[in-house]
Design a protein around this motif. Structure first.
Motif, PDB file in Angstrom:
ATOM      1  N   GLU A 201      10.116  -4.701 -27.612  1.00 21.59           N
ATOM      2  CA  GLU A 201      10.519  -4.730 -25.592  1.00 21.59           C
ATOM      3  C   GLU A 201      10.768  -5.120 -25.533  1.00 21.59           C
ATOM      4  N   GLY A 202      12.155  -6.496 -25.554  1.00 22.41           N
ATOM      5  CA  GLY A 202      12.655  -7.791 -25.687  1.00 22.41           C
ATOM      6  C   GLY A 202      13.122  -8.668 -26.109  1.00 22.41           C
ATOM      7  N   PHE A 203      13.924  -9.257 -25.776  1.00 25.40           N
ATOM      8  CA  PHE A 203      14.387 -10.272 -26.834  1.00 25.40           C
ATOM      9  C   PHE A 203      13.966 -11.798 -25.724  1.00 25.40           C
ATOM     10  N   GLU A 339      31.598  -4.845 -26.019  1.00 28.57           N
ATOM     11  CA  GLU A 339      30.962  -3.746 -26.158  1.00 28.57           C
ATOM     12  C   GLU A 339      29.949  -3.925 -27.039  1.00 28.57           C
ATOM     13  N   LYS A 340      29.164  -5.320 -27.985  1.00 34.52           N
ATOM     14  CA  LYS A 340      28.890  -5.893 -28.735  1.00 34.52           C
ATOM     15  C   LYS A 340      27.349  -6.178 -28.495  1.00 34.52           C
ATOM     16  N   THR A 341      27.869  -6.434 -27.088  1.00 37.07           N
ATOM     17  CA  THR A 341      27.017  -7.224 -26.699  1.00 37.07           C
ATOM     18  C   THR A 341      26.012  -5.877 -25.525  1.00 37.07           C
ATOM     19  N   ILE A 342      26.503  -4.926 -25.316  1.00 36.90           N
ATOM     20  CA  ILE A 342      26.119  -4.130 -24.763  1.00 36.90           C
ATOM     21  C   ILE A 342      25.005  -3.126 -25.982  1.00 36.90           C
ATOM     22  N   ALA A 343      25.676  -3.755 -27.064  1.00 39.75           N
ATOM     23  CA  ALA A 343      24.690  -2.817 -28.034  1.00 39.75           C
ATOM     24  C   ALA A 343      23.334  -3.417 -28.971  1.00 39.75           C
ATOM     25  N   THR A 349      17.416   1.893 -29.840  1.00 37.95           N
ATOM     26  CA  THR A 349      18.216   0.970 -30.733  1.00 37.95           C
ATOM     27  C   THR A 349      16.853   0.812 -31.661  1.00 37.95           C
ATOM     28  N   THR A 350      16.587   0.585 -32.684  1.00 38.31           N
ATOM     29  CA  THR A 350      15.027  -0.994 -33.026  1.00 38.31           C
ATOM     30  C   THR A 350      15.976  -2.487 -33.086  1.00 38.31           C
ATOM     31  N   SER A 351      15.105  -3.286 -33.669  1.00 37.50           N
ATOM     32  CA  SER A 351      14.929  -4.326 -33.719  1.00 37.50           C
ATOM     33  C   SER A 351      16.274  -4.668 -34.017  1.00 37.50           C
ATOM     34  N   SER A 352      16.189  -4.502 -35.632  1.00 37.62           N
ATOM     35  CA  SER A 352      16.840  -5.484 -36.588  1.00 37.62           C
ATOM     36  C   SER A 352      18.229  -4.425 -35.877  1.00 37.62           C
ATOM     37  N   ASP A 353      19.193  -3.472 -35.119  1.00 39.44           N
ATOM     38  CA  ASP A 353      19.985  -3.161 -35.171  1.00 39.44           C
ATOM     39  C   ASP A 353      20.688  -4.139 -33.928  1.00 39.44           C
TER      40      ASP A 353
END
Length: 379
Positions: A201-203, A339-343, A349-353
């Motif tokens: 649910e966040g960073f 693109e990587k920041t959006i991902a 997606t999962t926390s690992s992704d």
């Protein structure tokens, strides 16, 4: 009549002005603030930004402000911690996260020392056009109104740029960022490296800054952000307890500043130039602040734009050729990071992704550093 007027004197504007002044051009640097001055910022400098500070001769002054060098990293994914150290070139002591009150003053002083004419407390109200070409600015300060003209007006005035609003640049990418968060500063927290905590649910990120303080920043997707908008200190501490051992370390300290909200943001990449105008920094390129790339992004655009404008003013290249080259180089660097920041911020997606996207961003930083080092060797 100036060669260049730079509107905005923070992380993009001052380096642009400094480099153009060092090249012998007549530069006017304007900012509505007076320095030292704070501004909303993650104020973390990724490695390409540190290398550029060193190349510009401003790294020693930046580190002399008392911000500690950051040489270790750690990532915690859903409570599981692992080392996430980064490669440090010989030319820099590590990463750093100076407060903007000290960093921006170093940059502004660097521009002024290079010969740029600095006017603080100067508000630009509108651009001056002759046909479709920008030829100057009108504004006001404490002494009254002013009007100045130049071959180029460079907008370095942030996400809400007066210059960008006037020229209406086409968007390469435009995408709202859902959710929001807070950041603040705590004293008495055991944190000597850069730490990232990913959660379903966040960073959260934490790193040391000036005056013995630790910056702690938290971002959440819209569903949780809607519950956290009016968070109390205990709500914040409870969240930090969820993501890892940072909760206990922050509880052992004391918040030393108000909570600063970060919300209503938009990923954007605009066309960076037109007749008589150029955009740098957040005025041209802004993305979700989760990977803390903003300052390094600003420095990159400042370098690329200064090269292009100097090529035009010095007669080495035609305007269209030089500024199209700026566009190409900016996009080549910005789009993969975007693109990587959006991902990294995709909570479907999962926390690992999302952690994988973070490491891919770090790989792009390393690639850029290698390119800067090779460029320096070649020159």
């Amino acid at each position: 009549m100036y060669d260049v007027i730079v509107v905005g004197a923070r992380c993009a504007g001052s380096p642009t002005a400094m480099r153009l002044a060092r090249a012998g051009h007549r530069v006017l640097l304007l900012d509505r603030a007076s320095f030292p001055s704070d501004t909303m910022s993650t104020h973390f400098i990724q490695m390409p930004g540190m290398v550029r500070l060193q190349r510009w001769g401003l790294l020693d002054e930046t580190m002399a402000t008392g911000c500690p060098a950051i040489t270790t990293g750690r990532i915690t994914i859903d409570g599981q911690a692992a080392a996430a150290d980064f490669e440090v070139p010989d030319s820099v002591p590590g990463l750093a996260a100076p407060r903007r009150t000290v960093l921006d003053k170093v940059l502004v002083d660097g521009a002024a020392s290079a010969g740029a004419e600095l006017r603080e407390g100067a508000m630009v109200d509108e651009l001056i056009f002759e046909g479709d070409r920008v030829v100057g600015v009108r504004g006001h300060d404490s002494t009254g109104t002013f009007e100045e003209r130049a071959r180029f007006v460079i907008g370095a005035d942030g996400r809400h740029s007066v210059v960008a609003r006037a020229v209406q640049p086409p968007a390469e990418r435009l995408e709202p960022i859902e959710g929001g968060g807070f950041y603040s500063y705590w004293s008495g927290v055991d944190c000597s490296g850069a730490e990232l905590f990913t959660h379903s649910e966040g960073f959260t990120v934490a790193f040391p800054t000036n005056d013995g303080l630790t910056t702690v920043a938290m971002v959440w997707p819209e569903a949780r952000w809607s519950r956290m908008r009016k968070a109390t200190d205990e709500d914040i501490l409870s969240w930090l307890d969820e993501v890892g051992d940072i909760g206990g370390r922050v509880r052992a300290g004391q918040r030393a500043h108000q909570l600063i909200p970060v919300a209503n943001l938009v990923n954007h990449l605009y066309r960076p130039w037109g007749p008589g105008w150029v955009l740098v920094g957040d005025a041209v390129y802004f993305k979700d602040p989760t990977p803390a790339d903003g300052i390094a992004d600003a420095y990159r655009s400042a370098d690329l734009a200064a090269d292009a404008v100097d090529d035009v003013l010095s007669g080495r290249m035609e305007e269209t050729d030089a500024l199209e080259a700026y566009t190409t180089k900016l996009n080549e660097a910005a789009l993969p990071l975007l693109e990587k920041t959006i991902a990294m911020s995709d909570y479907s997606t999962t926390s690992s992704d999302r952690a994988t996207a973070f490491f891919e961003i770090q790989a792009l930083h390393l690639e850029e550093v290698v390119g800067l080092q090779n460029e320096k060797i070649a020159s």
